[in-house]
Motif scaffolding. Sequence first.
Motif, PDB file in Angstrom:
ATOM      1  N   SER A 118     -12.020  -9.600  -8.204  1.00 23.57           N
ATOM      2  CA  SER A 118     -10.847  -9.431  -9.065  1.00 23.57           C
ATOM      3  C   SER A 118      -9.694  -8.942  -8.196  1.00 23.57           C
ATOM      4  O   SER A 118      -9.279  -7.795  -8.285  1.00 23.57           O
ATOM      5  N   TYR A 119      -9.199  -9.828  -7.338  1.00 21.61           N
ATOM      6  CA  TYR A 119      -8.172  -9.453  -6.375  1.00 21.61           C
ATOM      7  C   TYR A 119      -6.808  -9.296  -7.049  1.00 21.61           C
ATOM      8  O   TYR A 119      -6.468 -10.034  -7.974  1.00 21.61           O
ATOM      9  N   ARG A 120      -6.040  -8.329  -6.550  1.00 16.66           N
ATOM     10  CA  ARG A 120      -4.655  -8.171  -6.974  1.00 16.66           C
ATOM     11  C   ARG A 120      -3.867  -7.577  -5.815  1.00 16.66           C
ATOM     12  O   ARG A 120      -4.413  -6.874  -4.975  1.00 16.66           O
ATOM     13  N   VAL A 121      -2.580  -7.899  -5.802  1.00 18.30           N
ATOM     14  CA  VAL A 121      -1.671  -7.389  -4.780  1.00 18.30           C
ATOM     15  C   VAL A 121      -0.671  -6.475  -5.470  1.00 18.30           C
ATOM     16  O   VAL A 121      -0.056  -6.853  -6.467  1.00 18.30           O
ATOM     17  N   LEU A 122      -0.554  -5.259  -4.963  1.00 16.92           N
ATOM     18  CA  LEU A 122       0.473  -4.338  -5.438  1.00 16.92           C
ATOM     19  C   LEU A 122       1.640  -4.441  -4.472  1.00 16.92           C
ATOM     20  O   LEU A 122       1.473  -4.274  -3.262  1.00 16.92           O
ATOM     21  N   LEU A 123       2.815  -4.743  -5.000  1.00 12.48           N
ATOM     22  CA  LEU A 123       4.033  -4.821  -4.187  1.00 12.48           C
ATOM     23  C   LEU A 123       4.876  -3.590  -4.474  1.00 12.48           C
ATOM     24  O   LEU A 123       5.064  -3.217  -5.639  1.00 12.48           O
ATOM     25  N   PHE A 124       5.375  -2.954  -3.416  1.00  9.57           N
ATOM     26  CA  PHE A 124       6.133  -1.711  -3.536  1.00  9.57           C
ATOM     27  C   PHE A 124       7.597  -1.955  -3.191  1.00  9.57           C
ATOM     28  O   PHE A 124       7.910  -2.707  -2.269  1.00  9.57           O
ATOM     29  N   ASP A 125       8.500  -1.277  -3.912  1.00 10.38           N
ATOM     30  CA  ASP A 125       9.922  -1.383  -3.584  1.00 10.38           C
ATOM     31  C   ASP A 125      10.238  -0.489  -2.391  1.00 10.38           C
ATOM     32  O   ASP A 125       9.370   0.181  -1.845  1.00 10.38           O
ATOM     33  N   ARG A 126      11.477  -0.455  -1.986  1.00  9.80           N
ATOM     34  CA  ARG A 126      11.890   0.320  -0.797  1.00  9.80           C
ATOM     35  C   ARG A 126      11.700   1.827  -0.977  1.00  9.80           C
ATOM     36  O   ARG A 126      11.642   2.561  -0.006  1.00  9.80           O
ATOM     37  N   ASP A 127      11.602   2.295  -2.235  1.00  8.18           N
ATOM     38  CA  ASP A 127      11.376   3.712  -2.513  1.00  8.18           C
ATOM     39  C   ASP A 127       9.893   4.064  -2.603  1.00  8.18           C
ATOM     40  O   ASP A 127       9.543   5.198  -2.895  1.00  8.18           O
ATOM     41  N   GLY A 128       9.017   3.082  -2.397  1.00  5.62           N
ATOM     42  CA  GLY A 128       7.586   3.328  -2.437  1.00  5.62           C
ATOM     43  C   GLY A 128       6.988   3.285  -3.829  1.00  5.62           C
ATOM     44  O   GLY A 128       5.837   3.665  -4.020  1.00  5.62           O
ATOM     45  N   LYS A 129       7.735   2.792  -4.805  1.00  2.63           N
ATOM     46  CA  LYS A 129       7.223   2.680  -6.174  1.00  2.63           C
ATOM     47  C   LYS A 129       6.681   1.274  -6.390  1.00  2.63           C
ATOM     48  O   LYS A 129       7.225   0.305  -5.850  1.00  2.63           O
ATOM     49  N   VAL A 130       5.638   1.186  -7.205  1.00  7.23           N
ATOM     50  CA  VAL A 130       5.058  -0.121  -7.483  1.00  7.23           C
ATOM     51  C   VAL A 130       6.085  -0.981  -8.209  1.00  7.23           C
ATOM     52  O   VAL A 130       6.601  -0.606  -9.257  1.00  7.23           O
ATOM     53  N   GLN A 131       6.388  -2.124  -7.621  1.00  6.13           N
ATOM     54  CA  GLN A 131       7.323  -3.074  -8.202  1.00  6.13           C
ATOM     55  C   GLN A 131       6.568  -4.040  -9.117  1.00  6.13           C
ATOM     56  O   GLN A 131       7.040  -4.396 -10.182  1.00  6.13           O
ATOM     57  N   SER A 132       5.379  -4.477  -8.661  1.00  9.29           N
ATOM     58  CA  SER A 132       4.571  -5.376  -9.475  1.00  9.29           C
ATOM     59  C   SER A 132       3.123  -5.362  -9.013  1.00  9.29           C
ATOM     60  O   SER A 132       2.819  -4.976  -7.887  1.00  9.29           O
ATOM     61  N   SER A 133       2.259  -5.784  -9.916  1.00  7.39           N
ATOM     62  CA  SER A 133       0.843  -5.967  -9.640  1.00  7.39           C
ATOM     63  C   SER A 133       0.528  -7.412  -9.990  1.00  7.39           C
ATOM     64  O   SER A 133       0.673  -7.818 -11.147  1.00  7.39           O
ATOM     65  N   VAL A 134       0.119  -8.183  -8.978  1.00  6.19           N
ATOM     66  CA  VAL A 134      -0.057  -9.620  -9.160  1.00  6.19           C
ATOM     67  C   VAL A 134      -1.517  -9.998  -8.912  1.00  6.19           C
ATOM     68  O   VAL A 134      -2.018  -9.833  -7.798  1.00  6.19           O
ATOM     69  N   PRO A 135      -2.202 -10.509  -9.926  1.00  7.18           N
ATOM     70  CA  PRO A 135      -3.566 -11.002  -9.700  1.00  7.18           C
ATOM     71  C   PRO A 135      -3.518 -12.270  -8.857  1.00  7.18           C
ATOM     72  O   PRO A 135      -2.584 -13.074  -8.992  1.00  7.18           O
ATOM     73  N   ILE A 136      -4.482 -12.431  -7.964  1.00  8.15           N
ATOM     74  CA  ILE A 136      -4.533 -13.656  -7.170  1.00  8.15           C
ATOM     75  C   ILE A 136      -5.917 -14.284  -7.336  1.00  8.15           C
ATOM     76  O   ILE A 136      -6.933 -13.619  -7.162  1.00  8.15           O
ATOM     77  N   PRO A 137      -5.961 -15.567  -7.680  1.00  4.70           N
ATOM     78  CA  PRO A 137      -7.220 -16.246  -7.991  1.00  4.70           C
ATOM     79  C   PRO A 137      -7.911 -16.826  -6.757  1.00  4.70           C
ATOM     80  O   PRO A 137      -7.930 -18.035  -6.555  1.00  4.70           O
ATOM     81  N   VAL A 138      -8.439 -15.945  -5.920  1.00  6.74           N
ATOM     82  CA  VAL A 138      -9.187 -16.390  -4.740  1.00  6.74           C
ATOM     83  C   VAL A 138     -10.583 -15.789  -4.809  1.00  6.74           C
ATOM     84  O   VAL A 138     -10.848 -14.901  -5.620  1.00  6.74           O
ATOM     85  N   HIS A 139     -11.473 -16.269  -3.928  1.00  9.03           N
ATOM     86  CA  HIS A 139     -12.872 -15.870  -4.031  1.00  9.03           C
ATOM     87  C   HIS A 139     -13.436 -15.157  -2.812  1.00  9.03           C
ATOM     88  O   HIS A 139     -14.638 -14.902  -2.763  1.00  9.03           O
TER      89      HIS A 139
END
Length: 73
Positions: free
Chosen positions: A18-39
């Motif tokens: 259940s992979y996901r990527v957390l992307l952070f803004d320049r202030d270190g806050k989570v900007q988004s959480s994106v699931p990625i469909p890989v195995h």
Amino acid sequence: MSEIPQGGLPGGADTPPSYRVLLFDRDGKVQSSVPIPVHDDELAKAVAQRMSNGLSAELWDGLRYIEQFDGTD
């Protein structure tokens, strides 16, 4: 110490990742959480590295932390 199975939650080795990527803004806050469909971890790392594109990012599989990308990779 017991290992957490792939997928990050108890449930056995047949639990799909259940992979996901957390992307952070320049202030270190989570900007988004994106699931990625890989195995597998290697493909998930490649996708996460491309997604970081100038931002910091973290790759997770359920509750299992995999790797951090600083956006300059």
